[in-house]
Design an enzyme around this catalytic site. Sequence first.
Site, PDB file in Angstrom:
ATOM      1  N   ILE A  88       0.854  -1.192   0.000  1.00  0.00           N
ATOM      2  CA  ILE A  88       0.000   0.000   0.000  1.00  0.00           C
ATOM      3  C   ILE A  88       0.892   1.245   0.000  1.00  0.00           C
ATOM      4  CG2 ILE A  88      -1.742   1.290   1.321  1.00  0.00           C
ATOM      5  CD1 ILE A  88      -2.790  -1.275  -0.004  1.00  0.00           C
ATOM      6  N   HIS A 104      -3.196 -11.331   7.877  1.00  0.00           N
ATOM      7  CA  HIS A 104      -2.011 -12.083   7.478  1.00  0.00           C
ATOM      8  C   HIS A 104      -2.153 -13.502   8.023  1.00  0.00           C
ATOM      9  CE1 HIS A 104       2.112 -12.613   6.213  1.00  0.00           C
ATOM     10  NE2 HIS A 104       2.310 -13.282   7.325  1.00  0.00           N
ATOM     11  N   GLU A 174      -9.486 -17.559   9.675  1.00  0.00           N
ATOM     12  CA  GLU A 174      -9.596 -16.229   9.055  1.00  0.00           C
ATOM     13  C   GLU A 174     -11.058 -15.888   8.796  1.00  0.00           C
ATOM     14  OE1 GLU A 174      -6.987 -15.236   5.747  1.00  0.00           O
ATOM     15  OE2 GLU A 174      -5.631 -16.844   6.310  1.00  0.00           O
TER      16      GLU A 174
HETATM   17  C1  GAR Z   1      -5.499 -15.377   2.961  1.00  0.00           C
HETATM   18  O1  GAR Z   1      -5.017 -16.534   3.579  1.00  0.00           O
HETATM   19  C2  GAR Z   1      -4.776 -14.152   3.504  1.00  0.00           C
HETATM   20  O2  GAR Z   1      -4.451 -14.266   4.860  1.00  0.00           O
HETATM   21  C3  GAR Z   1      -3.547 -14.150   2.649  1.00  0.00           C
HETATM   22  O3  GAR Z   1      -4.008 -14.465   1.352  1.00  0.00           O
HETATM   23  C4  GAR Z   1      -5.133 -15.356   1.470  1.00  0.00           C
HETATM   24  C5  GAR Z   1      -6.243 -14.836   0.600  1.00  0.00           C
HETATM   25  O4  GAR Z   1      -7.266 -15.778   0.519  1.00  0.00           O
HETATM   26  N1  GAR Z   1      -2.886 -12.875   2.683  1.00  0.00           N
HETATM   27  C6  GAR Z   1      -1.560 -12.738   2.678  1.00  0.00           C
HETATM   28  O5  GAR Z   1      -0.801 -13.681   2.580  1.00  0.00           O
HETATM   29  C7  GAR Z   1      -1.074 -11.304   2.770  1.00  0.00           C
HETATM   30  N2  GAR Z   1       0.322 -11.253   3.098  1.00  0.00           N
HETATM   31  P1  GAR Z   1      -8.692 -15.383  -0.059  1.00  0.00           P
HETATM   32  O6  GAR Z   1      -8.485 -14.671  -1.395  1.00  0.00           O
HETATM   33  O7  GAR Z   1      -9.401 -16.685  -0.238  1.00  0.00           O
HETATM   34  O8  GAR Z   1      -9.364 -14.493   0.944  1.00  0.00           O
END
Ligand code: GAR
Length: 194
Positions: A88, A104, A174
Site C-alpha cells: 500500500i 495475514h 480467518e
Molecule cells: C489469505 O489466507 C490471507 O491471509 C492471505 O491471502 C489469502 C487470501 O485468501 N494474505 C496474505 O498472505 C497477505 N500477506 P482469499 O483470497 O481466499 O481471501
Amino acid sequence: MLNIAIFASGGGSNAEAIIRHLKDHAELSVRLIVSNRKNAGVLDRADRHNIEKLLIDRKGFYEEKNIITRLTTAKIDLIVLAGFLWLIPEYLIEHFPNRIINIHPALLPKYGGKGMYGHHVHQAVFDNKEKESGPTVHYVNEHYDEGNIILQARCPLTAADQPADIARKVLRLEHQVYPVAVEMVGRFIMEERN
Ligand code: GAR
C-alpha cells in the site's frame, strides 16, 4: 453509514465471509471491491453480490493516484485488505490514517514481510515445526505486515499437519475472525465520529 472497500488479488474467500457477515447490517456496508488482477475470483463475487468493482493497474495505483477519486466518490471510510498482494503506497496510508486493515495468515511478527504470503507462509511454519499458527489482523503502515495488531487467533498444529493442512486450518480461522474484526474496527471509527 460506514462504507467499506475490500482490496483483494485472488479468490476472495475472506471477502466473501465479510460480505456475508455485513449483508443487511444496519451501519456497515461493503461498497467497493478493488482488485489488481482482472481474472481474480473476487471480481465474480462482487458481481454475484451486486457490489461495484474497480480494476487497478500499477501506474494508476502508484503514480497517478487516481484511486483516491474513486474511493472519495464511493465515500469509503475503511479499506479492508483481504489477500491483496501489492504494497500500500504512502499517499493512501496518509489519506486513510488507521483506516486500512489487513489479515495475514500467520502469528505476526513471525512469518511476515515481503515475499511472505499465501503458501510461502505455511511452508515456513511447517519447516520450523511450529506447534501453532493462526491469522493476525493488523493496521497497515508503509511496511509489509508491521502495523499495530488488532487481534490474533490461534490453532494447534500436529506433527502430521502438512503445509496444505496448516493453510486450511488458518483459513478457516480467518473466515471466523476477519468479519468480526472488520465490524469491530468499523464501530471504533463510528464512535470516534460521534
Ligand atoms: C489469505 O489466507 C490471507 O491471509 C492471505 O491471502 C489469502 C487470501 O485468501 N494474505 C496474505 O498472505 C497477505 N500477506 P482469499 O483470497 O481466499 O481471501
